[in-house]
Write a protein that holds these residues in place. Sequence first.
Motif, PDB file in Angstrom:
ATOM      1  N   GLN A  36      10.376 -12.609  39.199  1.00 17.27           N
ATOM      2  CA  GLN A  36      10.244 -13.698  39.853  1.00 17.27           C
ATOM      3  C   GLN A  36      11.650 -14.594  39.927  1.00 17.27           C
ATOM      4  OE1 GLN A  36       7.553 -15.236  41.595  1.00 17.27           O
ATOM      5  NE2 GLN A  36       6.076 -13.896  41.112  1.00 17.27           N
ATOM      6  N   PRO A  37      11.928 -14.900  41.230  1.00 19.48           N
ATOM      7  CA  PRO A  37      13.205 -15.815  41.414  1.00 19.48           C
ATOM      8  C   PRO A  37      12.861 -17.035  40.959  1.00 19.48           C
ATOM      9  CG  PRO A  37      12.337 -15.108  43.645  1.00 19.48           C
ATOM     10  CD  PRO A  37      11.271 -14.847  42.491  1.00 19.48           C
ATOM     11  N   GLY A  38      13.268 -17.764  39.876  1.00 17.31           N
ATOM     12  CA  GLY A  38      13.094 -19.200  39.373  1.00 17.31           C
ATOM     13  C   GLY A  38      11.791 -19.523  39.355  1.00 17.31           C
ATOM     14  N   PRO A  39      11.593 -20.431  38.781  1.00 23.28           N
ATOM     15  CA  PRO A  39      10.376 -20.956  38.408  1.00 23.28           C
ATOM     16  C   PRO A  39       9.393 -21.638  39.687  1.00 23.28           C
ATOM     17  CG  PRO A  39      11.878 -22.514  37.654  1.00 23.28           C
ATOM     18  CD  PRO A  39      12.576 -21.446  38.219  1.00 23.28           C
ATOM     19  N   THR A  40       8.275 -20.736  39.804  1.00 19.85           N
ATOM     20  CA  THR A  40       7.580 -21.446  41.036  1.00 19.85           C
ATOM     21  C   THR A  40       6.404 -22.558  40.427  1.00 19.85           C
ATOM     22  OG1 THR A  40       5.811 -20.060  40.487  1.00 19.85           O
ATOM     23  CG2 THR A  40       7.456 -19.035  41.806  1.00 19.85           C
ATOM     24  N   ALA A  41       5.983 -23.332  41.412  1.00 19.37           N
ATOM     25  CA  ALA A  41       5.222 -24.223  41.224  1.00 19.37           C
ATOM     26  C   ALA A  41       3.868 -23.530  40.089  1.00 19.37           C
ATOM     27  CB  ALA A  41       4.550 -25.025  42.289  1.00 19.37           C
ATOM     28  N   ASP A  42       3.598 -22.694  40.340  1.00 19.89           N
ATOM     29  CA  ASP A  42       2.731 -21.888  39.490  1.00 19.89           C
ATOM     30  C   ASP A  42       3.156 -21.750  37.973  1.00 19.89           C
ATOM     31  OD1 ASP A  42       0.864 -21.797  41.297  1.00 19.89           O
ATOM     32  OD2 ASP A  42       1.096 -19.482  42.062  1.00 19.89           O
ATOM     33  N   ASP A  43       4.479 -21.425  38.052  1.00 24.56           N
ATOM     34  CA  ASP A  43       5.010 -21.140  36.541  1.00 24.56           C
ATOM     35  C   ASP A  43       4.967 -22.382  35.831  1.00 24.56           C
ATOM     36  OD1 ASP A  43       5.571 -18.498  36.763  1.00 24.56           O
ATOM     37  OD2 ASP A  43       7.591 -18.818  37.660  1.00 24.56           O
ATOM     38  N   GLU A  91       0.306 -25.301  30.122  1.00 26.41           N
ATOM     39  CA  GLU A  91      -0.612 -25.241  28.856  1.00 26.41           C
ATOM     40  C   GLU A  91      -0.088 -24.645  27.680  1.00 26.41           C
ATOM     41  OE1 GLU A  91      -3.280 -21.961  30.834  1.00 26.41           O
ATOM     42  OE2 GLU A  91      -3.803 -23.550  32.083  1.00 26.41           O
ATOM     43  N   MET A  92       1.297 -24.388  27.581  1.00 25.87           N
ATOM     44  CA  MET A  92       1.960 -24.066  26.481  1.00 25.87           C
ATOM     45  C   MET A  92       2.375 -25.437  25.620  1.00 25.87           C
ATOM     46  SD  MET A  92       4.869 -21.454  27.874  1.00 25.87           S
ATOM     47  CE  MET A  92       4.788 -20.185  28.894  1.00 25.87           C
ATOM     48  N   ALA A  93       2.716 -24.973  24.381  1.00 28.59           N
ATOM     49  CA  ALA A  93       3.412 -26.302  23.533  1.00 28.59           C
ATOM     50  C   ALA A  93       4.513 -26.927  24.183  1.00 28.59           C
ATOM     51  CB  ALA A  93       3.650 -25.683  22.325  1.00 28.59           C
ATOM     52  N   ALA A  94       4.890 -28.214  24.083  1.00 25.81           N
ATOM     53  CA  ALA A  94       5.598 -29.014  24.801  1.00 25.81           C
ATOM     54  C   ALA A  94       7.303 -28.008  24.688  1.00 25.81           C
ATOM     55  CB  ALA A  94       5.910 -30.284  24.303  1.00 25.81           C
ATOM     56  N   ASP A  95       7.491 -27.697  23.448  1.00 27.01           N
ATOM     57  CA  ASP A  95       8.672 -27.369  23.144  1.00 27.01           C
ATOM     58  C   ASP A  95       8.986 -25.925  24.146  1.00 27.01           C
ATOM     59  OD1 ASP A  95       9.508 -29.336  21.655  1.00 27.01           O
ATOM     60  OD2 ASP A  95       9.326 -28.195  19.822  1.00 27.01           O
ATOM     61  N   MET A 141      11.048 -22.526  28.486  1.00 25.55           N
ATOM     62  CA  MET A 141      10.752 -21.496  29.287  1.00 25.55           C
ATOM     63  C   MET A 141      11.170 -21.975  30.777  1.00 25.55           C
ATOM     64  SD  MET A 141       7.083 -20.656  31.092  1.00 25.55           S
ATOM     65  CE  MET A 141       6.875 -20.661  32.974  1.00 25.55           C
ATOM     66  N   ILE A 142      11.077 -23.361  30.948  1.00 30.64           N
ATOM     67  CA  ILE A 142      11.362 -23.587  32.357  1.00 30.64           C
ATOM     68  C   ILE A 142      12.949 -23.826  32.468  1.00 30.64           C
ATOM     69  CG2 ILE A 142      11.488 -25.954  33.956  1.00 30.64           C
ATOM     70  CD1 ILE A 142       8.744 -26.486  32.795  1.00 30.64           C
ATOM     71  N   GLU A 143      13.604 -24.422  31.233  1.00 29.42           N
ATOM     72  CA  GLU A 143      15.108 -24.245  31.252  1.00 29.42           C
ATOM     73  C   GLU A 143      15.669 -22.916  31.450  1.00 29.42           C
ATOM     74  OE1 GLU A 143      17.161 -27.081  30.584  1.00 29.42           O
ATOM     75  OE2 GLU A 143      15.631 -28.481  30.413  1.00 29.42           O
ATOM     76  N   GLY A 144      15.040 -21.835  30.721  1.00 29.24           N
ATOM     77  CA  GLY A 144      15.506 -20.690  30.824  1.00 29.24           C
ATOM     78  C   GLY A 144      15.382 -20.221  32.173  1.00 29.24           C
ATOM     79  N   MET A 145      14.601 -20.466  32.980  1.00 25.40           N
ATOM     80  CA  MET A 145      14.363 -19.823  34.451  1.00 25.40           C
ATOM     81  C   MET A 145      15.195 -20.564  35.245  1.00 25.40           C
ATOM     82  SD  MET A 145      10.088 -19.683  34.812  1.00 25.40           S
ATOM     83  CE  MET A 145       9.076 -18.537  34.470  1.00 25.40           C
ATOM     84  N   LEU A 177      18.392 -18.653  37.305  1.00 26.99           N
ATOM     85  CA  LEU A 177      18.353 -19.033  38.546  1.00 26.99           C
ATOM     86  C   LEU A 177      19.809 -19.271  38.932  1.00 26.99           C
ATOM     87  CD1 LEU A 177      17.268 -18.927  41.694  1.00 26.99           C
ATOM     88  CD2 LEU A 177      16.405 -21.460  41.039  1.00 26.99           C
ATOM     89  N   ALA A 178      20.306 -20.202  38.427  1.00 28.62           N
ATOM     90  CA  ALA A 178      21.705 -20.675  38.632  1.00 28.62           C
ATOM     91  C   ALA A 178      22.651 -19.553  38.334  1.00 28.62           C
ATOM     92  CB  ALA A 178      21.991 -21.904  37.514  1.00 28.62           C
ATOM     93  N   SER A 179      22.581 -18.784  37.419  1.00 29.40           N
ATOM     94  CA  SER A 179      23.668 -17.765  37.197  1.00 29.40           C
ATOM     95  C   SER A 179      23.371 -16.426  38.270  1.00 29.40           C
ATOM     96  CB  SER A 179      23.576 -17.084  35.726  1.00 29.40           C
ATOM     97  OG  SER A 179      21.955 -16.203  35.787  1.00 29.40           O
ATOM     98  N   ARG A 180      21.945 -16.520  38.860  1.00 26.55           N
ATOM     99  CA  ARG A 180      21.899 -15.287  39.926  1.00 26.55           C
ATOM    100  C   ARG A 180      22.779 -15.967  41.013  1.00 26.55           C
ATOM    101  NH1 ARG A 180      18.592 -14.469  43.967  1.00 26.55           N
ATOM    102  NH2 ARG A 180      17.049 -16.431  43.212  1.00 26.55           N
ATOM    103  N   LEU A 181      22.471 -17.263  41.576  1.00 25.10           N
ATOM    104  CA  LEU A 181      23.341 -17.694  42.714  1.00 25.10           C
ATOM    105  C   LEU A 181      24.729 -17.677  42.457  1.00 25.10           C
ATOM    106  CD1 LEU A 181      20.986 -20.599  43.287  1.00 25.10           C
ATOM    107  CD2 LEU A 181      21.196 -18.902  44.653  1.00 25.10           C
ATOM    108  N   GLU A 182      25.313 -17.761  41.267  1.00 24.55           N
ATOM    109  CA  GLU A 182      26.648 -17.211  41.268  1.00 24.55           C
ATOM    110  C   GLU A 182      27.049 -16.336  41.764  1.00 24.55           C
ATOM    111  OE1 GLU A 182      28.937 -18.998  38.517  1.00 24.55           O
ATOM    112  OE2 GLU A 182      27.664 -20.912  38.920  1.00 24.55           O
TER     113      GLU A 182
END
Lengths: 373, 659
Positions: A281-288, A294-298, A303-307, A311-316
Amino acid sequence: MIFWVIMAVLAASVSLSVLMPLYRTRQVERRLAEQEMSVYRDQLGEIDRDVDRGLIAGSEAEAARNEIARRLIKADQAKSTDAVGLRSERPRQVAAVLAVVGLPVAAVGLYLLVGSPGLPDAPLAARLAAQPEQQDTAALIARVENHLAANPDDAEGWRIIAPVYVRMGRHDEAATAYRHLVRLLGSNAERETALGEALVRASGGSLTAEAKEAFDRAAALDPQMVGPRFYLALGLGQSGDTEGAVTALQSLIDDSPPNAPWLVSVREVMARLESVDAPPQPGPTADDIEAAGEMAADDRAAMIEGMVAQLASRLESEPDDAEGWARLVRSYMVLGRPDDARAALDQARSALDGDEDKLAMVEAEAQASGLSE
Amino acid sequence: MIAELGHFALILALVLAVVQSVLPFWGAMTDDRRLIAVAGPAAVTQFLLVGLSFAALVHAYIVSDFSVLNVVENSHSQKPLLYKITGTWGNHEGSMLLWVLILALFGAMVAAFGRNLPDRLKALVLAVQAWIASAFLLFVLLTSNPFIRLNPAPIEGNDLNPVLQDIGLAVHPPLLYLGYVGCSIAFAFAIAALIDGRIDAAWARWVRPWTLAAWMFLTLGIAMGSYWAYYELGWGGFWFWDPVENASLMPWLAATALLHSAIVMEKREALKIWTVLLAILAFSLSLLGTFLVRSGVLTSVHTFASDPTRGVFILAILCVFIGGGLSLFAFRATRLAPGGVFAPISREGALILNNLFLTVLAAVVLTGTLYPLVLEALTGARISVGAPFFNLIFIPLAVPLLIIVPFGPMLAWKRGDLRAASERLFAAFGAAILAAAVSAWLAGMDDVLALFGVALAFWLIVGALSELAFRVKLGRAPVAESFRRLAGMPRSAFGTTLAHAGVGVTVLGLVAATTWASEDILTMKAGDTVEVASRTLKLDGFQQRAGPNYAETVARFTVYDGGAAVAVMEPSKRNFAARQTMTTEAAITTFGLSQLYISLGDITPESAVTVRVFWKPLVTLIWLGAVVMAIGGILSLSDRRLRVGAPKPARRTVAAPAE
């Protein structure tokens, strides 16, 4: 009861230790200046001794004596001004009330607030020596453990404790117990499988070398057994051989009766393995992001930061992906990082320079996500 | 029940400390002798109560009473008895209780041995002491209570941090705390003097032994901590300029200055302001150390657990005592009548220089320790001020101080003769040059600074001995006469000599061990050998062993010297199951004053192991020097005489300037 008696005695003796000096001291004793003068007199004596020992010369001793004599006279003058008047009884009464009432009341009050009155000691030796029916599970386990530490060759003990460890989630210890069982009772498919499972759980789900060996032995002894086949397939998947893993799992499904309880897990793993080959998946979608809800806050944040980072590094490396830029800008805004969003927008502008259509799309997305210019 | 009684005794101690803070102070202010008389017995009772409480906690550890939360968190039933006992203070709550226990012990000692102390001064001192005790008892009870109970009790504890499962834990914290808390007595005396508005030789006569004792314990505690880190952490280093180490070094520097000031004060009634200020500073720095370590501001092996409320609480204590102490000093110091006058070139003058240097050194350490914290708080930037900063600033400032150390005792009180003092130090100067020449011949001229360091060390040692030689008129009087004089010397004179020589010994160790040490990192298999400092080290093989609460892999080395086996060394890696922690146990063998140090890295499946082999020439001198210093302290402390400094009479027959 005896506890409260001891406490009372303790508190009473503390009160007494304050009360006694209050009532046993007479008001006028040696005056301060006299105590100070005695130090100087001692110093004069010290000089005489030093002279006797030959440590200081006569002239030096004379100078020192003069100095000390001057201080002595000064202290003596201070003495006459250091008068001691009569004292009222008041301070003593206040102090006595403080000692007899205030002190115990404050102490007991504070103790009732923070202490655990009446809770008996629980020394370990006494707990372990208690009758089994009075013991808690933890004490029983500890007793078996102590027994096994002393008699590591008692297979019966290991057989009792191994499943208990599994249930308690102490998988490392469960693995040790099964190792002992294999050592003492010999290898069979069930024991090797149990050992392997404990090892997999202990390592958080991955098939370690030792676990794989255990399952290999189990599979050699009973090729049809479900556990080893499942875990070995899992291991293939983890080592990157997705195809081999899927094949092995498929044959497991084929060999199983249609209503076998393990089929659910097997199918789940298979579905996961097959989806690995699908394009990521290219970057986080709304579904993601919703799923992440539903996950724990941390975990979610990670997860989101990682995605986003992905994405940012792919755009490089693929800077002409306008859709990607748009998503990156939006993601940053969703994450509450407008500065990064603005920087990404600037990057997109320079990367997409000359391609008006694509740039317009990114700009529109930036507007929509609230990145005002 | 024992645990609960311990808890109650601790609460009683707090309430009694509050009473002890109020009544004697009130008595001293109104000159009411009956209230003043409460101070002594209260101090003794307070010690008994805290002692009872501490004993109850130790008991809970010994019998593994896991209904006490503190025991669960820091003990394990399989731990050897010694570590069960030492584990009592190997954690935050227990170590604070030990802190309070030592505080109460010192208070009780002032009460018990202070018979000659003016009653009013004693009452004020014990009241101030009780303020400190109240604050810390409240801190322990509210934020760090070691008597929190659990019901039902778990069956096993979490074990003590394996790094702390060492004999060092039995010795290092108690010694250091004796030092830290000992400074509180000097502080209490200083505050009492400021409140009272008077300070005299009698005051100093009482402050000196306490300061000396605190200084001795600090010296030993720091040295012990350094040696512990050296052998336990496996890096072969003995001082890391770690903030927690700095936290102990700062009070030591201040206490050293205070010690010298107090002697001047007692002998000459000079340096009053200095003495009071240093007493406040020494304890403030001790408190700061406690704050840094206990609040969790710093993370290190010393920070057992961090909890913001604790930090805030200690910070409040810190502000009240340091701020209060310094404000009181600012308002009242001018009221202290100035004491003896002296010429700039005199023993007093030299000691002022000494105080200046030591204070500046403490300030340097303070800056280096706090700057990263402040910077992080302000800008969020994490920087680390490490050895380069301290080596660049601290050492160049320490060297001049060390150079002038031998001059001090050679100068006369009141007015000294620098030239005469220098002449008496010719022997020391010669010894320093000779030592530098010999080390140049042995080790080459590569490192000129090291040669200078060796010279400095011998200058200190021989300089200290020269003072003794001068005082017994060695060479200027018949030998028998010198011996007679030597026998008649007071023990405090030997104390000075030993303490100053000890500094030289430590310097020698530091220079040699940092300059001429060798370090080899290599991978070895069974049967491999390596040459270290003209000896051969052979890895014989590996062995598995089981300890009481750990399993270890031991590598066995044999050391050959000229073909003959001279030592067996067994460094190991220990695995503690309860905490799933590995520790590295270095093996150390001492040859003369130097040490061979082996520490294991990872062991590969092919039975090869990464080995660090250090050769540390003269490294033991670092700690032996501290022991020599402490012996000097003991000698001086055992000398119960009063100290009188005979002034040098003016050459002219005109009377000396009036006091």
